[in-house]
Design an enzyme around this catalytic site. Structure first.
Site, short mmCIF file in Angstrom:
data_model
loop_
_atom_site.label_atom_id
_atom_site.label_comp_id
_atom_site.label_asym_id
_atom_site.label_seq_id
_atom_site.Cartn_x
_atom_site.Cartn_y
_atom_site.Cartn_z
N GLY A 136 16.27 45.49 43.57
CA GLY A 136 16.46 46.23 42.26
C GLY A 136 16.71 45.34 41.17
N GLY A 179 23.66 44.97 41.35
CA GLY A 179 23.97 45.84 42.50
C GLY A 179 24.28 47.18 42.08
N CYS A 208 27.46 48.37 42.03
CA CYS A 208 28.44 48.05 41.30
C CYS A 208 28.22 48.17 39.85
CB CYS A 208 29.36 46.78 41.51
SG CYS A 208 30.50 46.24 40.36
N ALA A 265 34.16 46.30 45.60
CA ALA A 265 33.47 44.99 44.96
C ALA A 265 34.26 43.76 45.37
CB ALA A 265 32.85 45.43 43.56
N HIS A 307 57.79 42.56 26.11
CA HIS A 307 58.24 43.74 25.85
C HIS A 307 57.69 43.84 24.43
CE1 HIS A 307 60.75 47.12 25.28
NE2 HIS A 307 60.80 46.76 24.04
#
Lengths: 418, 472
Positions: free
Chosen positions: B41, B45, B47, B323, B447
């Site tokens: 493909g 992939g 993912c 992954a 913070h």
């Protein structure tokens, strides 16, 4: 109060030394300036004195380890603190597991794999028993030491076994010849330590850094033999004696002045050939511990007799391993005199980073063609190994030719020498 | 490129250019190996093209709508908003394109040869690739199998790509379904279900287990379930699929629940009941390899299979289908091929779920630690006490830390709350480094941020948290 005694900077250029032998044990009381430890630097064995009076608390660098300048060799201190030290050591002696794992950072775990160490067997000295990089290195050193001791014991045992076996066989031997198979071959593994290791490292460096070529020539020494004989006769009343080496040194100096590239170094990093104006001649000395090369300086300013005395002094110090560091550094070329031992000729390995080494071999009477007739002359081989990166063959041969001519015609040598 | 049956010699072939394969290829090339990377493909992939990245795009869009609702509360007055699925798909495609191009550029920069085609082994050291131009053959010294996984179908509810969808297809929808039935209570179903629900779809989730998210701490799951209810999701547990009919564009699925039959109608059904490894079709028997009954390959600590020259990484091997696991295994396998001593010895493997709110866990749970006989101390800090969480409008959730009681070494961190996925990275580092509770609580955390929650949880475990009252 504890004081860490670190490997001091012993001399220019030295950045590490091998701990050869501890002269004290943990717990010993020492006084200031008492010798603590023998370390082997580049080529010298140095005794390090205690900087204070007190007690030896913990020896950090074990015999056989390499220590870098600034590394702690031993912890010295007052007696009462010793117990606490021992207690602490006990606490960290066993590896600590957290949830079935040894605590260590990913980088340390990778290092353990690279060092082939099972990290579960390493005691962690870090917080909560973390294994640190230092712990791994200490573990590795301990492992090596243990292995060496085992091998030593093994070879000792083999030797003992062999000797008892040969005693038992004595009686049999009177009746029949012992079978060759009856005696198992023994393999003795000698740890590569001290001077031997220094030699091994330097030879490897020289052999694999500088492409060497050796050029060999034969020199007719007959004239020099008779000159030296006459000189020694004159010296007889004073009890002095002159050897051949001072003549060789003088001939070498004359040739070096005309061929500066043989008194040189290659500075790889800067891509420069460094030509030296001082002529410091290393003289290879065979000692019971191995090869040592003291360096004779200012040879051009000394008489033949002074040279003879200086060579004698340096050789003696080398054999007793008593040379000062300064007496072993700064060589620009080396002479290896193999004459007394025999052999025809050799291909010496450079005393890196020097670019040339002259092998001087045994003199022998030979039948040669001399002035058109066969005559018996005293002949000697010279082997010159040189760094082909700096010196070409033709230059080397011209250099050897010059030495040869000076040795074959000592009148010329006396005329030219400084 | 040579076409024909002349085999080209290559040091390393890698099959599959997903997060396992392309990472392995780059690392192998970095270590001086010559690499051919085979992909049928596109690089990146599942993912990138039908998984992590695609679903995150959808979830982000859904969260944006959620944020708009909150914005009103914050004083932002909005006239109207709507969701355009086609525009969304175009936006997502542009992200995928960017990332795909990025990976291609990295592969090219490292000198990796990418071959587009389907691979199958010919013999111990030869592989064939069926490309558009014909067959290509390579003789390799080492190979890496990184072919990934695909959605597992249900026998009585097979994918048809139109009504019964896999996650891949659900992510490619160009129109929002009106009513979506999801079969499966694992993370994929929950992530997509929550997103679709927020975008306006009526979502029903049916799972065969007694609850969703099996294996996760109950207290984490409760908070997610609360938000699911708020998003209007109907949850059916202990429901088995018995059959289905499709009529007039509507699927009617029959579920067996507690002895009673229940029919659920929806215009789309999404089946997320696990994934299966892509190990068929490679002709593994020609290289002396066989898979287990589920199709997975067994490997050692470096990813080496029973065939010493072949490695398997990522979803084709046993372990969580993640992954980040795949990528690390890719690096390790490549390093092993290059002769390095790398090994899979991670102290922990973080897991993140993009539910609402997010769940992120790393290391042991309290129950797991106790089951191992470890005496633990636990600290917890609610997001409701975090100023930052409240200003984000995301006060739900908590951060929990588990440490060994005596040594105070951190064993696990479990977070449910906003940005939990990002917060867990620090916890993973702490566990890898063998950090103690003090190491975390004494580290200054900025913070006002959500990262303070971990610091406070670590302090709470020591009984010294500032912003929670002492328990008990």
């Amino acid at each position: 109060m504890a004081v860490s005694f670190k490997l001091p900077d012993i001399g220019e250029g030295i950045h590490e030394a091998e701990v050869v032998r501890w002269l004290v044990q943990e717990g010993d009381q020492v006084r200031e300036f008492d010798p603590l430890v023998e370390v082997q630097t580049d080529k010298a064995l140095v005794e390090l004195p205690s900087p204070l009076s007190g007690q030896v608390r913990e020896i950090k660098a074990k015999a056989g380890e390499l220590a870098r300048v600034g590394e702690v060799l031993v912890i010295l201190g007052e007696a009462e603190a010793v117990q606490e030290q021992a207690d602490r050591a006990e606490v960290i002696s066993a590896p600590i597991l957290t949830a079935g794992r040894v605590l260590a950072t990913p980088a340390v775990r990778q290092l353990a794999r690279d060092l082939m160490i099972d990290i579960r067997l390493v005691s962690g000295s870090g917080a909560a028993g973390r294994v640190t990089k230092e712990d791994l290195l200490a573990h590795q050193r301990a492992q090596q030491e243990q292995q060496e001791q085992q091998e030593q014991r093994l070879s000792d045992a083999e030797r003992a076994e062999e000797s008892s076996r040969s005693t038992a066989e004595e009686s049999v031997r009177s009746q029949a010849l012992p079978s060759i198979d009856a005696i198992a071959p023994t393999i003795t593994r000698v740890p590569l330590r001290g001077l031997r290791r220094a030699i091994a490292e330097r030879m490897t460096k020289a052999a694999f850094t500088a492409p060497h070529v050796t050029s060999i020539d034969e020199v007719d020494m007959t004239e020099l033999v008779s000159l030296r004989r006459r000189m020694n006769k004159l010296l007889e009343p004073s009890g002095q004696k002159i050897t051949y080496l001072p003549f060789l040194l003088k001939a070498l100096l004359i040739a070096l002045k005309e061929h500066p590239y043989l008194n040189a170094q290659l500075d790889d990093e800067r891509g420069e050939i460094v030509l030296r104006s001082d002529y410091n001649i290393g003289i290879a000395v065979d000692t019971p511990d191995g090869l040592i090369v003291p360096v004779l300086k200012g040879a051009e300013r000394r008489s033949l007799l002074e040279l003879a005395a200086e060579i004698g002094r340096l050789t003696e110090l080398a054999k007793r391993r008593a040379l000062a560091v300064e007496e072993m550094r700064g060589g620009t070329i080396t002479i290896s005199n193999m004459g007394p031992l025999g052999g025809l000729f050799a291909t010496p390995i450079l005393n890196y980073p020097e670019v040339a080494i002259l092998g001087v071999h045994a003199m022998q009477e030979k039948a040669v063609v001399y002035q058109g007739e066969i005559a018996i002359r005293t002949m000697m081989y010279l082997s010159l190994s040189f760094d082909h990166r700096v010196i070409d063959g033709a230059e080397a041969v011209r250099f050897t030719n010059r030495i040869k001519r000076l040795l074959e015609h000592p009148d010329l040598l006396v005329l030219e020498m400084g | 490129m040579v076409v024909g049956d002349i085999a080209q010699n290559v040091q390393t072939v890698i099959i599959g250019a997903g997060p396992a394969g392309y990472v392995a290829a780059i690392r192998a090339a970095q270590l001086g190996l010559e690499v051919v990377l085979i992909e049928r493909g596109e690089v990146g992939g599942i993912c990138l093209h039908a998984g992590c990245i695609s679903s995150k795009a959808l979830i982000q869009a859904a969260n944006a709508i959620g944020t708009l609702a909150q914005a009103t509360e914050m004083g932002v007055e909005l006239e109207r908003h709507a969701f355009n699925m086609q525009k969304h798909q175009a936006w997502k495609a542009s992200i995928q394109q960017k990332l795909t191009r990025g990976i291609s550029a990295l592969l090219a920069a490292n000198g990796v040869t990418v071959v587009k085609g389907t691979a199958l082994f010919m013999s111990e050291d030869r592989i064939a690739v069926e490309t558009e131009q014909g067959m290509e053959y390579y003789r390799f010294e080492a190979g890496i199998i990184a072919t990934g996984s695909r959605p597992q179908p249900l026998p009585n509810l097979p994918f048809d790509g139109l009504h019964i969808l896999s996650s891949t297809e659900a992510l490619r929808l160009t129109e929002l379904p009106k009513r979506l039935l999801i079969i499966g209570g694992d993370c994929i179903g929950l992530e997509l279900g929550t997103a679709f629900a927020k975008l306006g779809t009526e979502v029903i989730i049916a799972c065969s287990e007694s609850d969703i998210l099996q294996g996760f701490d109950h207290s984490l799951v409760q908070i997610v379930k609360k938000n699911m209810r708020r998003a209007g999701i109907t949850l059916l547990t202990q429901a088995e699929v018995c059959g289905h009919t499709i009529e007039g564009g509507t699927v009617c699925v029959t579920l067996q629940q507690g002895g009673a039959e229940k029919k659920v109608a929806a215009d789309k059904v999404l089946v997320t009941v696990g994934r299966r490894p892509n190990t068929e079709g490679l002709d593994l028997d020609r290289v002396g390899l066989s898979t287990d009954e589920h199709g997975f390959l067994t490997t050692d600590h470096q990813g080496r299979t029973a065939n010493r020259n072949l490695f398997a990484i990522g979803d084709v091997t046993h372990g969580p289908l993640l992954a980040h696991r795949a990528s690390r295994e890719g690096m390790i396998a490549a390093e092993a091929i290059a002769g390095r001593n790398s090994a899979k010895d991670m102290a922990c493997m973080p897991t993140v779920l993009f539910t609402d709110p997010e769940i992120a866990t790393v290391g042991l749970t309290e129950a797991e630690a106790r089951a191992q006989g470890i005496a633990v101390t636990v600290g917890q800090f609610p997001f409701a006490a975090s100023g930052r969480a409240l200003t984000l409008g995301r006060g739900a959730g908590f951060c929990r830390i588990i440490a060994e009681q005596e040594s105070r070494v951190v064993l696990g961190v479990h977070i449910v709350g906003a940005e939990a996925s990002s917060l867990v990275g620090e916890a993973a580092l702490a566990i890898e480094m063998g950090a103690t509770l003090e190491d975390i609580s004494l580290t200054l955390h900025p913070h006002p941020t959500l990262t303070e929650t971990l610091m406070e949880a670590a302090a709470d475990a020591q009984g010294i948290a500032i912003h929670v009252a002492k328990r008990r």
